[in-house]
Motif scaffolding. Structure first.
Motif, PDB file in Angstrom:
ATOM      1  N   GLU A 116      -0.841  -8.726  -0.445  1.00 36.20           N
ATOM      2  CA  GLU A 116      -1.659  -9.129  -1.592  1.00 36.20           C
ATOM      3  C   GLU A 116      -1.967 -10.616  -1.684  1.00 36.20           C
ATOM      4  OE1 GLU A 116      -3.140  -6.760  -3.331  1.00 36.20           O
ATOM      5  OE2 GLU A 116      -2.064  -5.394  -1.996  1.00 36.20           O
ATOM      6  N   HIS A 117      -1.692 -11.391  -0.628  1.00 36.46           N
ATOM      7  CA  HIS A 117      -2.119 -12.784  -0.654  1.00 36.46           C
ATOM      8  C   HIS A 117      -2.437 -13.259   0.757  1.00 36.46           C
ATOM      9  CE1 HIS A 117       2.291 -13.157  -0.035  1.00 36.46           C
ATOM     10  NE2 HIS A 117       1.955 -14.183   0.719  1.00 36.46           N
ATOM     11  N   ARG A 154      -9.943 -17.533  -3.028  1.00 38.59           N
ATOM     12  CA  ARG A 154      -8.514 -17.238  -3.053  1.00 38.59           C
ATOM     13  C   ARG A 154      -7.830 -18.050  -1.959  1.00 38.59           C
ATOM     14  NH1 ARG A 154      -7.113 -11.145  -4.713  1.00 38.59           N
ATOM     15  NH2 ARG A 154      -5.090 -12.000  -4.137  1.00 38.59           N
ATOM     16  N   LYS A 156     -10.029  -9.408  -2.875  1.00 42.97           N
ATOM     17  CA  LYS A 156      -9.225 -10.151  -1.916  1.00 42.97           C
ATOM     18  C   LYS A 156     -10.095 -10.936  -0.940  1.00 42.97           C
ATOM     19  CE  LYS A 156      -5.702  -8.005  -0.090  1.00 42.97           C
ATOM     20  NZ  LYS A 156      -4.909  -6.946   0.572  1.00 42.97           N
ATOM     21  N   SER A 197      -4.503 -11.721   5.478  1.00 44.67           N
ATOM     22  CA  SER A 197      -4.169 -11.203   4.162  1.00 44.67           C
ATOM     23  C   SER A 197      -3.051 -10.174   4.303  1.00 44.67           C
ATOM     24  CB  SER A 197      -5.401 -10.554   3.515  1.00 44.67           C
ATOM     25  OG  SER A 197      -5.072  -9.981   2.268  1.00 44.67           O
TER      26      SER A 197
END
Length: 337
Positions: free
Chosen positions: A220-221, A29, A24, A217
């Motif tokens: 999960e994103h 990302r 993460k 965060s």
């Protein structure tokens, strides 16, 4: 400590704090949408979220918006954040660029340029009155009192007995912990992320920012945090996560970062940590129902190990104002502020 409680405690050891979230933390990302954060206001000794559901969500998220109290003037802090990095030709605050860590005898403090876009002026409370102009010291003390108010409201909500509050927070419940003010500038000409993804080490951070760039965060994103000039952003750190993990309402330490900045961006923040004056480290504790407080690690130990995970050290600027290193390895300790 029970095996179940121990499993919830981050391992405070180099290379281990983020072992379950390394994927993460990748800067590749992207952020997917805007974070809709809960909003609170300080009322007396409590935080008012408009209901327990919103409060519980804020604690699970590890971040929320806090309305800036009417009596708290942030204008001097905004001005300092815009000037501290410019040098003595930018009065009244540019001169602080010349105060580096050797001035304070502590590698965490003073002016630093990082390997990310960020450059900072970080100072611990014991140096405020002798170093800062009166208006900045007054701002720091106001934020310390506000931090106490937030912290005590959290401790009451999660069910830690008031008799344990002082020890549990290393003095922060009584405005007697370790406190840092940081002023941040992001250099658009420096090719890097604004600030690496990380969790703060302390109990809570009060951040003032009026420009986009902060990302968190959740679920999960990554999400962008919208700016609101009428609110601070409050986020919880590892010390709070450790303390409350076995309580009736665990509080998360939110992972956050600052995206690559294309224009000058400034902010300032206040950090509350367990007391760790030289020779007086009060430690970081876990509260376990039925057995009380159990020491997990030293406060400075948590700071140092977390800093190593966030930064690859501090670089001095070269003649052109850029940072450089010979071998890519750390040259000093950072201060994840």
């Amino acid at each position: 400590m029970t095996a179940e409680a121990r499993d919830l405690v981050p391992e405070i050891r180099r290379g281990k704090i983020y072992q379950d979230v390394y994927e993460k933390r990748s800067p590749d990302r992207p952020a997917l949408g805007e974070a809709r954060l809960e909003r609170a206001r300080a009322v007396g000794e409590l935080l008012d979220f408009g209901g327990s559901k919103a409060r519980d969500r804020a604690f699970r998220d590890g971040v929320f918006l806090l309305e800036i109290p009417d009596e708290l003037d942030v204008s001097a802090g905004d001005a300092f954040a815009r000037q501290f990095y410019q040098g003595p030709d930018a009065p009244p605050y540019g001169r602080f660029r010349d105060l580096a860590s050797d001035h304070f005898g502590d590698p965490l403090l003073g002016f630093h340029q990082r390997i990310n876009q960020i450059e900072q002026f970080l100072l611990e409370r014991r140096f405020w009155a002798a170093t800062y102009p009166p208006e900045i010291t007054a701002l720091g003390e106001s934020l310390t009192r506000l931090s106490r108010q937030v912290l005590r409201s959290v401790l009451a909500a999660v069910g830690i007995p008031e008799s344990d509050w002082r020890q549990a927070t290393g003095g922060c419940s009584e405005c007697a912990g370790s406190y840092h003010l940081t002023f941040n500038h992001y250099r658009p000409a420096h090719e890097d992320i604004g600030l690496n993804s990380h969790k703060d080490d302390g109990y809570l951070t009060i951040l003032r920012t009026t420009a986009p760039g902060l990302e968190v965060s959740r679920e999960e994103h990554w999400e962008t945090v919208p700016t609101d000039p009428d609110c601070f952003i409050v986020n919880f750190g590892l010390s709070m996560e450790i303390l409350t993990a076995s309580s009736r309402l665990p509080v998360a330490a939110i992972m956050h970062r600052v995206a690559r900045q294309r224009e000058d961006r400034s902010s300032f923040g206040h950090f509350s940590s367990s007391g760790c004056l030289p020779g007086e480290d009060e430690g970081v504790y876990r509260y376990v129902h039925g057995s009380g407080l159990e020491r997990v690690c030293g406060s400075r130990e948590l700071i140092d190990e977390n800093d190593y995970e966030i930064y690859a050290g501090t670089d001095a600027p070269d003649a052109a104002g850029a940072t450089s290193r010979a071998d890519g390895r750390p040259t000093g300790k950072g201060a994840h502020r």
